[in-house]
Write a protein that holds these residues in place. Structure first.
Motif, PDB file in Angstrom:
ATOM      1  N   LEU A  65      22.404  13.941 -47.275  1.00  0.00           N
ATOM      2  CA  LEU A  65      20.944  14.003 -47.461  1.00  0.00           C
ATOM      3  C   LEU A  65      20.586  13.302 -48.769  1.00  0.00           C
ATOM      4  O   LEU A  65      21.157  13.610 -49.821  1.00  0.00           O
ATOM      5  N   LEU A  87      20.233  23.574 -44.636  1.00  0.00           N
ATOM      6  CA  LEU A  87      19.821  24.240 -45.878  1.00  0.00           C
ATOM      7  C   LEU A  87      18.813  25.351 -45.576  1.00  0.00           C
ATOM      8  O   LEU A  87      18.547  26.197 -46.413  1.00  0.00           O
ATOM      9  N   ALA A  96      18.142  14.716 -56.902  1.00  0.00           N
ATOM     10  CA  ALA A  96      19.003  15.914 -57.004  1.00  0.00           C
ATOM     11  C   ALA A  96      20.410  15.575 -57.491  1.00  0.00           C
ATOM     12  O   ALA A  96      21.402  16.110 -56.989  1.00  0.00           O
ATOM     13  N   LEU A  97      20.496  14.675 -58.466  1.00  0.00           N
ATOM     14  CA  LEU A  97      21.809  14.359 -59.047  1.00  0.00           C
ATOM     15  C   LEU A  97      22.207  15.488 -59.992  1.00  0.00           C
ATOM     16  O   LEU A  97      21.334  16.130 -60.585  1.00  0.00           O
ATOM     17  N   LEU A  98      23.507  15.703 -60.124  1.00  0.00           N
ATOM     18  CA  LEU A  98      23.964  16.751 -61.034  1.00  0.00           C
ATOM     19  C   LEU A  98      23.848  16.226 -62.466  1.00  0.00           C
ATOM     20  O   LEU A  98      24.564  15.294 -62.859  1.00  0.00           O
ATOM     21  N   TYR A 144       2.674  38.639 -50.622  1.00  0.00           N
ATOM     22  CA  TYR A 144       3.481  39.465 -49.735  1.00  0.00           C
ATOM     23  C   TYR A 144       3.658  40.859 -50.316  1.00  0.00           C
ATOM     24  O   TYR A 144       3.757  41.029 -51.529  1.00  0.00           O
ATOM     25  N   ILE A 179      19.896  19.733 -41.688  1.00  0.00           N
ATOM     26  CA  ILE A 179      21.162  19.689 -42.449  1.00  0.00           C
ATOM     27  C   ILE A 179      21.726  21.076 -42.729  1.00  0.00           C
ATOM     28  O   ILE A 179      22.847  21.213 -43.235  1.00  0.00           O
ATOM     29  N   GLU A 211      19.861  20.765 -57.250  1.00  0.00           N
ATOM     30  CA  GLU A 211      21.258  20.359 -57.440  1.00  0.00           C
ATOM     31  C   GLU A 211      22.191  21.252 -56.610  1.00  0.00           C
ATOM     32  O   GLU A 211      23.212  20.789 -56.086  1.00  0.00           O
ATOM     33  N   LYS A 215      15.485  19.817 -43.873  1.00  0.00           N
ATOM     34  CA  LYS A 215      16.314  20.910 -44.399  1.00  0.00           C
ATOM     35  C   LYS A 215      16.918  21.726 -43.268  1.00  0.00           C
ATOM     36  O   LYS A 215      18.044  22.210 -43.383  1.00  0.00           O
ATOM     37  N   PHE A 235       6.610  30.214 -42.907  1.00  0.00           N
ATOM     38  CA  PHE A 235       6.821  30.861 -44.207  1.00  0.00           C
ATOM     39  C   PHE A 235       5.700  31.887 -44.342  1.00  0.00           C
ATOM     40  O   PHE A 235       4.556  31.516 -44.586  1.00  0.00           O
ATOM     41  N   GLY A 236       6.031  33.139 -44.144  1.00  0.00           N
ATOM     42  CA  GLY A 236       5.006  34.183 -44.152  1.00  0.00           C
ATOM     43  C   GLY A 236       4.067  33.973 -42.975  1.00  0.00           C
ATOM     44  O   GLY A 236       4.495  33.862 -41.830  1.00  0.00           O
ATOM     45  N   GLN A 237       2.787  33.902 -43.267  1.00  0.00           N
ATOM     46  CA  GLN A 237       1.790  33.737 -42.203  1.00  0.00           C
ATOM     47  C   GLN A 237       1.632  32.264 -41.802  1.00  0.00           C
ATOM     48  O   GLN A 237       1.033  31.964 -40.784  1.00  0.00           O
ATOM     49  N   PHE A 253      17.934  13.196 -51.339  1.00  0.00           N
ATOM     50  CA  PHE A 253      16.791  14.027 -51.726  1.00  0.00           C
ATOM     51  C   PHE A 253      15.668  13.170 -52.310  1.00  0.00           C
ATOM     52  O   PHE A 253      15.925  12.143 -52.951  1.00  0.00           O
ATOM     53  N   GLN A 272      29.224  22.114 -39.208  1.00  0.00           N
ATOM     54  CA  GLN A 272      29.632  21.938 -40.604  1.00  0.00           C
ATOM     55  C   GLN A 272      31.154  21.880 -40.705  1.00  0.00           C
ATOM     56  O   GLN A 272      31.859  22.738 -40.193  1.00  0.00           O
ATOM     57  N   GLY A 273      31.611  20.844 -41.365  1.00  0.00           N
ATOM     58  CA  GLY A 273      33.053  20.628 -41.456  1.00  0.00           C
ATOM     59  C   GLY A 273      33.549  19.706 -40.344  1.00  0.00           C
ATOM     60  O   GLY A 273      34.596  19.091 -40.467  1.00  0.00           O
ATOM     61  N   TYR A 322      15.875  22.394 -59.318  1.00  0.00           N
ATOM     62  CA  TYR A 322      15.883  20.934 -59.161  1.00  0.00           C
ATOM     63  C   TYR A 322      16.820  20.459 -58.043  1.00  0.00           C
ATOM     64  O   TYR A 322      17.259  19.308 -58.045  1.00  0.00           O
ATOM     65  N   ASN A 364      28.963  20.068 -48.689  1.00  0.00           N
ATOM     66  CA  ASN A 364      29.949  21.066 -48.273  1.00  0.00           C
ATOM     67  C   ASN A 364      30.808  21.543 -49.441  1.00  0.00           C
ATOM     68  O   ASN A 364      31.996  21.828 -49.286  1.00  0.00           O
TER      69      ASN A 364
END
Lengths: 268, 252
Positions: B82, B56, B88-90, A16, B54, A137, B51, B17-19, B84, B75-76, A135, A145
């Motif tokens: 979701l 994102l 995607a756990l913290l 781009y 939801i 998170e 995505k 996404f772009g082209q 993943f 939302q709310g 990742y 939320n």
């Protein structure tokens, strides 16, 4: 495309055409938005107290030793250089206390502490947030939320706002003592420490100290904000985490220097 | 208390996404309480669509309505979860805190109730022993189950799964399929599952959709899907392996 255009655009790795100026404004705008959203979450600070305390410990307490070492040597070298340069002027050495005192208080203490913060804490913040972004998170928090600003940015900003003055005062005082040791023990200076402290007290007033602390506060918040913003805007994979860390630290340091000039201009 | 399941309407959604166009005129509805499985080859745009559902990411054109509300308005008002693909756990929190994060941050229950709820959810997925382990100490299957458990603690009305059985052994895949199927009864949730796993789709789905090159190729019941004579569906549902005539050579 004209030659003028080429200076303002480059082709990124996805092919781009990227406008450099637009990119800078985009980064700047998103950092300001991040600050605003974090401020909006300030009422939730009591619920994030554990995170605030944890950050304050890591930002403040664990940074103290390196701040101490750096400041002691900066104060010592400053006294050494100044002592050598003004040594030929009779009586000028009596002002070494004021030179070291004011330099540490107004300039070197806040700036060097901010640089250390960018290198030590800023890099860690960027790496952590960038890996959380890469990742997914952060995406996971958004799906729950839960605002990443509330959980990850606001406690860090408050922690830095609380700890930066403490670190800066520590840096200034250790720098003064570093200078004192040099003026006392280096043979070509050999100044009585009482003269050093008297000169320092005569020139360093409350305003000098508050100006230094104000600068430090501005630098600390800027470094944290930039590093959080760069971390949260990271895209790609593990390689980009490394790039993000470098970017966060470099931008923070440049901003510290820029802000140093403008804040000093406002204060004097 | 059971919340009402929600409907999802996807109307003429486009995303690029772009082209590169990733989603092209995607439209379908999911009824409240339905388990809708989106299948398709890698790169078909399935995860991008999740995505967008939801919130994102957002479509370039078209609308996504959850219970009649735009995704951002919902939302709310609608609780969506979701699961993943990566979990995607913290990583800085242990399993218990990963699950307790949502009710704690939203102050839904007292600490004792949160503890009871989290432990109950962990027991549903046979994860009681992992409560105080960190994500880095878990196997791939456990991470996936913890990710499902984290979504369940939210008591979602709409639950989205991104490849819930990828990288899992057949027994664990069957367990996850059972979890998805039983959740419909237990917490009255609408589910959209993105998966390559044919056996999962056939076992749990009320309806299946096949996505190909960013478009919905077909939507039907699992039985009709299996009986379909459509080449693309047959090729996806039962890909024959012929070493004498490899596909990659035919394509090249």
């Amino acid at each position: 495309m004209s030659r003028f255009d080429k200076r303002w655009f480059f082709i990124d790795n996805t092919g781009y055409r990227v406008n450099v100026l637009a990119n800078i404004l985009d980064e700047f705008g998103s950092a300001l938005m991040l600050l605003w959203r974090s401020i909006c979450h300030l009422p939730y600070l009591p619920r994030q107290f554990a995170r605030f305390f944890d950050n304050a410990y890591h930002i403040g307490y664990t940074t103290l030793p390196i701040v101490g070492i750096l400041s002691a040597f900066i104060g010592a070298v400053l006294a050494l250089q100044a002592g050598y340069s003004i040594g030929k002027v009779p009586g000028a050495q009596n002002y070494l206390g004021s030179i070291v005192g004011l330099s540490m208080c107004r300039e070197l203490g806040p700036v060097m502490t901010a640089f250390l913060l960018a290198g030590r804490v800023g890099s860690a913040i960027t790496a952590e947030l960038a890996s959380m972004t890469v990742y997914q998170e952060i995406d996971a928090l958004k799906t729950m939320n839960i605002s990443p600003e509330r959980l990850l940015v606001m406690p860090r900003l408050v922690a830095i706002a609380v700890m930066m003055p403490v670190l800066t005062i520590f840096s200034i005082v250790i720098g003064w003592y570093g200078g004192m040791i040099v003026v006392k023990y280096v043979s070509f200076i050999a100044l009585d420490p009482q003269i050093y402290w008297r000169s320092l007290k005569d020139f360093v007033d409350t305003a000098s100290l508050t100006d230094g602390l104000l600068k430090a506060e501005v630098f600390g918040i800027a470094v944290t904000l930039i590093c959080c913003n760069v971390g949260l805007r990271t895209k790609g994979g593990p390689r980009e985490i490394g790039f993000a860390v470098t970017k966060g630290v470099v931008i923070s340091m440049i901003f510290v220097l820029l802000l140093d000039y403008f804040v000093t201009k406002i204060l004097i | 208390m059971k919340k009402d399941a929600v409907s999802v309407e996807i109307k003429n959604v486009y995303k690029s996404f772009g082209q590169q166009e990733v989603l092209h005129d995607i439209s379908f509805d999911v009824a409240p309480g339905e388990i809708f499985v989106l299948m398709g080859p890698s790169g078909a745009g399935k995860s991008v669509l999740l995505k967008n559902i939801i919130g994102l990411d957002w479509p370039d054109k078209g609308k996504i309505l959850v219970n009649g509300l735009d995704v951002y308005e919902s939302q709310g008002k609608v609780v969506m979860g979701l699961v993943f693909q990566s979990g995607a756990l913290l990583n800085s929190l242990d399993v218990f805190d990963n699950l307790a994060l949502y009710p704690k941050e939203h102050r839904l229950y007292s600490d004792a109730d949160i503890r009871a709820k989290v432990m109950h959810t962990l027991s549903m997925l046979s994860l009681e022993d992992a409560a105080h382990k960190y994500p880095s100490e878990l196997s791939g299957g456990m991470r996936k189950r913890v990710s499902i458990a984290r979504a369940l603690v939210m008591e979602p009305q709409l639950l989205l799964y991104d490849e819930p059985t990828s990288e899992l052994d057949p027994v664990m895949s069957a367990t996850i399929a059972e979890v998805i199927a039983t959740l419909k009864e237990e917490i009255n949730v609408t589910s959209i599952v993105v998966s390559h796993d044919r056996s999962l789709a056939m076992a749990v789905a009320n309806r299946v959709a096949l996505m190909h090159n960013g478009r919905i190729h077909a939507i039907d019941t699992p039985k009709r899907f299996l009986a379909s004579k459509d080449d693309l569906i047959r090729d996806f549902m039962d890909p024959s392996i012929d070493p004498k005539h490899p596909r990659f050579r035919e394509k090249s």
